[in-house]
Design an enzyme around this catalytic site. Structure first.
Site, PDB file in Angstrom:
ATOM      1  CB  CYS A   1       5.077  -3.848  -1.511  1.00  0.00           C
ATOM      2  SG  CYS A   1       5.525  -2.634  -2.743  1.00  0.00           S
TER       3      CYS A   1
ATOM      4  CB  ILE B   1       3.030  -2.466  -7.515  1.00  0.00           C
ATOM      5  CG1 ILE B   1       2.437  -3.682  -8.261  1.00  0.00           C
ATOM      6  CG2 ILE B   1       2.192  -1.213  -7.766  1.00  0.00           C
ATOM      7  CD1 ILE B   1       1.096  -4.147  -7.719  1.00  0.00           C
ATOM      8  NE  ARG B   2       4.779   4.925  -6.846  1.00  0.00           N
ATOM      9  CZ  ARG B   2       4.510   5.624  -5.741  1.00  0.00           C
ATOM     10  NH1 ARG B   2       3.435   5.402  -5.062  1.00  0.00           N
ATOM     11  NH2 ARG B   2       5.335   6.562  -5.346  1.00  0.00           N
TER      12      ARG B   2
ATOM     13  NE  ARG C   1       8.346   5.008   0.990  1.00  0.00           N
ATOM     14  CZ  ARG C   1       7.534   6.058   1.148  1.00  0.00           C
ATOM     15  NH1 ARG C   1       7.958   7.127   1.771  1.00  0.00           N
ATOM     16  NH2 ARG C   1       6.317   6.019   0.660  1.00  0.00           N
TER      17      ARG C   1
ATOM     18  CG  HIS D   1       2.606  -6.805  -4.349  1.00  0.00           C
ATOM     19  ND1 HIS D   1       1.973  -6.262  -3.255  1.00  0.00           N
ATOM     20  CD2 HIS D   1       3.275  -5.781  -4.939  1.00  0.00           C
ATOM     21  CE1 HIS D   1       2.221  -4.961  -3.197  1.00  0.00           C
ATOM     22  NE2 HIS D   1       3.012  -4.647  -4.205  1.00  0.00           N
TER      23      HIS D   1
ATOM     24  CD  GLU E   1       0.472  -9.130  -1.766  1.00  0.00           C
ATOM     25  OE1 GLU E   1       1.521  -9.786  -1.674  1.00  0.00           O
ATOM     26  OE2 GLU E   1       0.448  -7.886  -1.846  1.00  0.00           O
TER      27      GLU E   1
ATOM     28  N   GLY F   1       0.861  -1.182   0.000  1.00  0.00           N
ATOM     29  CA  GLY F   1       0.000   0.000   0.000  1.00  0.00           C
ATOM     30  C   GLY F   1       0.888   1.219   0.000  1.00  0.00           C
ATOM     31  CD  GLU F   2       2.422   5.932  -0.182  1.00  0.00           C
ATOM     32  OE1 GLU F   2       2.359   5.479  -1.338  1.00  0.00           O
ATOM     33  OE2 GLU F   2       3.472   6.407   0.306  1.00  0.00           O
ATOM     34  CB  SER F   3       5.397   2.597   3.622  1.00  0.00           C
ATOM     35  OG  SER F   3       6.087   3.475   2.778  1.00  0.00           O
TER      36      SER F   3
HETATM   37  N1  GLN Z   1       5.943   2.751  -2.888  1.00  0.00           N
HETATM   38  C1  GLN Z   1       5.102   2.352  -1.792  1.00  0.00           C
HETATM   39  C2  GLN Z   1       5.646   2.820  -0.459  1.00  0.00           C
HETATM   40  O1  GLN Z   1       6.819   2.979  -0.298  1.00  0.00           O
HETATM   41  C3  GLN Z   1       4.946   0.849  -1.743  1.00  0.00           C
HETATM   42  C4  GLN Z   1       4.167   0.357  -2.920  1.00  0.00           C
HETATM   43  C5  GLN Z   1       3.426  -0.932  -2.682  1.00  0.00           C
HETATM   44  O2  GLN Z   1       3.229  -1.363  -1.539  1.00  0.00           O
HETATM   45  N2  GLN Z   1       2.961  -1.533  -3.739  1.00  0.00           N
HETATM   46  O3  GLN Z   1       4.892   2.980   0.439  1.00  0.00           O
END
Ligand code: GLN
Length: 191
Positions: A80, A136-137, A108, A172, A174, A51-53
């Site tokens: 992630c 993903i990012r 990150r 991921h 999952e 998600g978004e850390s």
């Molecule tokens: N770039 C996101 C972060 O650093 C992580 C991306 C993800 O969990 N898919 O929070």
């Protein structure tokens, strides 16, 4: 005894983690989503989703979960953004204070703009054939502490690591339906 896996349900790909663990556990246990700190000690294992850390970390603080997660004695399966949370240090970002549960430095968004999201078949220690990894990012671990096993590497750093009961992934597992890492995690929990 039936196992209990808890998925931290504050933000991110919570339902994908719940589904993957439900499948991997089969009859051997159950999966719950949790938002309360008091639930943490009741689980054999916990998933920290992608998600978004920064958002997840802020919500962890708000929910009073920081200490309970740091004191948790079960296994943590982190993907992630979850990998970022688990780390002891975030590279080039001294303001971000992760949970410090695993001794490692994480970078990150380590793959730059062009490769924000990509998929690759990667060789992994402990798996007999490559794993189709979805990034993903994604972050990577650029340093791991003593006793940490590197399960997979990419040119930018470590993409999957294990320490004791904990596992952390830049990608991921999952997503994509390959549950081999989930099974390895559950095996070490005796499930
Ligand atoms: N770039 C996101 C972060 O650093 C992580 C991306 C993800 O969990 N898919 O929070």
């Amino acid at each position: 005894m039936a196992g209990r896996i808890g998925v931290l349900a504050l933000q991110g790909d919570v339902s994908e983690h719940a589904l993957a663990f439900t499948r991997a556990l089969g009859e051997k246990g159950e999966v719950s989503l949790f938002r309360d700190a008091s639930d943490i000690p009741t689980f054999d294992g916990i998933a920290l989703p992608g998600g978004e850390s920064t958002t997840i970390m802020r919500l962890i603080h708000k929910a009073g979960m920081q200490r309970p997660l740091q004191q948790y004695e079960g296994g943590i399966f982190a993907t992630c953004a979850g990998m970022v949370l688990l780390a002891s240090e975030v590279q080039d970002d001294s303001l971000f204070e992760p949970l410090g549960i695993m001794d490692m430095t994480v970078k990150r968004n380590a793959f730059g703009r062009q490769r924000e999201s990509f998929e690759a078949d990667i060789e992994c220690n402990g798996l007999s054939s490559p794993f189709h990894a979805i990034f993903i990012r994604a972050p990577v671990a650029t340093r791991v502490g003593y006793g940490t096993e590197v399960l997979a590497s990419v040119p930018q750093g470590y993409a999957a690591v294990r320490h004791g009961l904990h596992m952390a992934f830049a990608f991921h597992p999952e997503l994509g339906g390959d549950l081999r890492f989930h099974r390895l995690f559950l095996e070490r929990l005796g499930l």
